[in-house]
Design an enzyme around this catalytic site. Sequence first.
Site, PDB file in Angstrom:
ATOM      1  N   ARG A  17       1.487   0.866  -5.795  1.00  0.00           N
ATOM      2  CA  ARG A  17       0.419   0.632  -6.771  1.00  0.00           C
ATOM      3  C   ARG A  17      -0.967   1.021  -6.270  1.00  0.00           C
ATOM      4  O   ARG A  17      -1.697   1.738  -6.961  1.00  0.00           O
ATOM      5  CB  ARG A  17       0.418  -0.837  -7.204  1.00  0.00           C
ATOM      6  CG  ARG A  17       1.678  -1.228  -7.934  1.00  0.00           C
ATOM      7  CD  ARG A  17       1.736  -2.703  -8.199  1.00  0.00           C
ATOM      8  NE  ARG A  17       1.922  -3.433  -6.950  1.00  0.00           N
ATOM      9  CZ  ARG A  17       1.827  -4.746  -6.832  1.00  0.00           C
ATOM     10  NH1 ARG A  17       1.514  -5.488  -7.873  1.00  0.00           N
ATOM     11  NH2 ARG A  17       2.031  -5.334  -5.667  1.00  0.00           N
TER      12      ARG A  17
ATOM     13  N   ASN B 107       0.809  -1.220   0.000  1.00  0.00           N
ATOM     14  CA  ASN B 107       0.000   0.000   0.000  1.00  0.00           C
ATOM     15  C   ASN B 107       0.841   1.268   0.000  1.00  0.00           C
ATOM     16  O   ASN B 107       0.480   2.259   0.614  1.00  0.00           O
ATOM     17  CB  ASN B 107      -0.995  -0.011   1.175  1.00  0.00           C
ATOM     18  CG  ASN B 107      -2.072   1.047   1.089  1.00  0.00           C
ATOM     19  OD1 ASN B 107      -2.488   1.572   2.113  1.00  0.00           O
ATOM     20  ND2 ASN B 107      -2.555   1.377  -0.092  1.00  0.00           N
TER      21      ASN B 107
END
Length: 168
Positions: A18, A15
């Site tokens: 992307r 996290n």
Amino acid sequence: MKNAKYNVLCVCLGNICRSPTAEVILQQTAQRARLNVWVDSAGTSNYHPNKAPDPRSQKYAIQYGYDLSALRARQITLEDFAKFNLILAMDHDNLCHLKDLQAEFKRLYPNQNAAEVALMSEHDTAYLKQPVPDPYYGEAKDFERVIAQCESSSAAWVKYWQNTHSVE
């Protein structure tokens, strides 16, 4: 969930690259289409709790008109399967992990609806069912590829929602 009709969670491993990129791009794409969608992001791991997105992700995102600076990493929870309508995986490994979590949610809460799980590129004819490649150990072109693919896949999701009238 900001009173949205439809809630989407974008998920990658940590996290910080992307999924935060996908979150902002999908949110802006849905807003431009005037869809009542709220987007968030999370990781399947807890490698970077409460950390800002990777500086390289932020650098390339801002060059393309996307600001990731306010986002903070978090790990997905079982409760997310109740809060969201759709959870989008950035790659096949995360998709498998999400399907396992979805099955666990359904086992624990059999009377509750669980979020649908799909790939970010599920409806994207340019990248059909291709993983969004992890740029973490890559170069500039890898971060730019993430942005290009997230833009394409976000447009494909918006078109899908418009065609199916699932979000208006």
